[in-house]
Design an enzyme around this catalytic site. Structure first.
Site, PDB file in Angstrom:
ATOM      1  CD  GLN A 112       3.118   4.393  -8.401  1.00  0.00           C
ATOM      2  OE1 GLN A 112       3.023   3.224  -8.504  1.00  0.00           O
ATOM      3  NE2 GLN A 112       3.322   5.165  -9.486  1.00  0.00           N
ATOM      4  CB  SER A 115      -3.257   2.008  -7.465  1.00  0.00           C
ATOM      5  OG  SER A 115      -2.314   2.015  -8.563  1.00  0.00           O
ATOM      6  CB  SER A 149       5.732  -2.857  -5.174  1.00  0.00           C
ATOM      7  OG  SER A 149       4.930  -3.455  -6.215  1.00  0.00           O
ATOM      8  CD  GLU A 232       5.307   2.628 -13.607  1.00  0.00           C
ATOM      9  OE1 GLU A 232       4.932   1.414 -12.706  1.00  0.00           O
ATOM     10  OE2 GLU A 232       4.273   3.504 -14.022  1.00  0.00           O
TER      11      GLU A 232
END
Length: 302
Positions: A112, A115, A149, A232
Site C-alpha cells: 500500500q 502514507s 509493509s 482494512e
C-alpha cells in the site's frame, strides 16, 4: 442464494476431487478459487459464489479440518484485505479478472502506497503527483511514500497521487495500481529498534503508469481510498491476532530482552504503540464477531 448446508456439500465435493494430501499446493489454491470457495461473497467467476459473507467461516473450518493448505494470508494480507475489495468495488471487468486470482492464490504480493513523510496523519495532504502525458496518455508519477509493509516483496501496489493540485485536497486525488517492478520505483528498508526492516520507504521517480491501471474516475481517488481503509479494518478483524501477536510483538520483546536500549522517550512511545495495537486488535475481534454473525460491517453500510 447458497446456504450453509449447500456450501458444506460443495466443499466436501471439492475436497473429494482435490485431496489436500495429494494435490500440489498451488493447484489446490487455484482450483479453490475457480470453485468459488476463495471469497464466497464475491461474484461467481471471481473467486466466489455470491453467498453471504458470514458463510466463509463454514468453508474455512471444513478446509482446515481436512488439512487443506492456506494461501499464507499474513504474507499477502494487504492484497487480500485492501487491494482485492477495492478492485472488486471500482475495477473494470478486465482489472478484476487480471488481478484477483493471482492475488488470492498468492502468486502476486501487494503493498500500500498511501502514507507520506510530509503528510503525517492527514492522508489527504499527500504530495505525490501524477501528471497526464497527453490528453489520453500514461500518468507520470513522482513522490515518496513511507511506512510501507511488504514493499520489498510486492509486485503490485495500491497508490494514491494528486492529479489536480488546484482542487480541494480531498478531490484532486486519483487511485492507481502501480507495478513495483517498473523503472523509477525504488524501495529502501527502514530499520527499526529491533534491527529488522518490516517497513520501507518507496521513491517514485518519473514512474509511468498506463491509464488502464487507474482505479476509479480521475479525481475520485479519495472516495476509492475510503473503501480500501474500511476494508482494512474488516481484514484486521479476520486475523484473530493474540495480544502482541502483530508488529508490536517484536518491539515489546526487544524492550524486555534488551534493557540497555531503553530510554524514557522510547518507553513512552512503546506504551502509546502498545495501547494503539491493543485497541486495533480488540476492535478487529469485534468486527470479526459481527461478520461471523452476519451483522453488517463498515463496508456493508457504505
Amino acid at each position: 442464494m447458497t446456504d450453509a448446508a449447500e456450501l458444506l456439500l460443495r466443499v466436501r465435493e471439492f475436497l473429494a476431487a482435490h485431496p489436500p494430501a495429494t494435490t500440489e499446493r498451488s493447484d489446490f489454491l487455484s482450483a479453490r478459487f475457480d470453485a468459488g470457495l476463495a471469497w464466497v461473497h464475491y461474484p461467481a467467476g471471481l473467486g466466489g459464489l455470491g453467498a453471504a459473507r458470514s458463510l466463509q467461516a463454514v468453508v474455512d473450518a471444513e478446509l482446515e479440518a481436512a488439512g487443506a493448505p492456506d494461501n499464507d494470508p499474513r504474507r499477502i494480507g494487504i492484497g487480500l484485505g485492501m487491494a482485492a475489495p477495492t478492485i472488486l468495488a471500482y475495477g473494470t471487468e478486465e482489472q478484476k479478472r487480471r488481478f484477483l486470482r493471482p492475488l488470492w492464490v498468492g502468486e502476486e504480493v501487494w503493498c500500500q502506497l498511501f502514507s507520506e513523510p510530509g503528510a503525517g496523519s492527514d492522508l489527504a495532504a499527500l504530495g505525490t503527483r501524477a501528471v497526464r502525458d497527453g490528453a489520453d496518455g500514461d500518468w507520470i508519477v513522482n513522490g515518496q511514500k513511507v511506512w510501507t509493509s511488504s514493499a520489498h516483496l510486492a509486485r503490485w501496489a495500491i497508490l494514491i497521487a494528486r492529479t489536480d493540485p488546484d482542487a480541494p485536497k480531498h478531490r484532486g486525488i486519483t487511485y492507481f495500481l502501480c507495478d513495483m517492478t517498473d523503472p523509477g520505483v525504488e524501495v529502501r528498508p527502514l530499520r527499526q529498534i529491533t534491527g529488522e526492516a518490516e517497513f520501507n520507504e518507496v521513491f517514485l521517480t518519473d514512474v509511468r503508469i498506463p491509464d488502464d491501471r487507474r482505479l476509479g474516475p480521475v479525481g475520485e481517488g479519495w472516495k476509492v481510498a475510503q473503501t480500501t481503509l474500511m476494508n482494512e479494518r474488516v481484514s484486521i478483524g479476520g486475523m484473530r491476532l493474540p495480544r502482541e501477536g502483530g508488529m508490536i510483538g517484536p518491539v515489546a520483546r526487544t524492550w524486555r530482552d534488551r534493557p540497555e536500549l531503553r530510554t524514557h522517550e522510547l518507553h513512552q512511545r512503546l506504551l502509546t504503540l502498545w495501547v494503539e495495537a491493543e485497541v486495533a486488535r480488540l476492535t478487529g475481534e469485534r468486527l470479526r464477531q459481527q461478520l461471523a454473525a452476519g451483522q453488517p460491517g463498515p463496508r456493508d453500510r457504505v
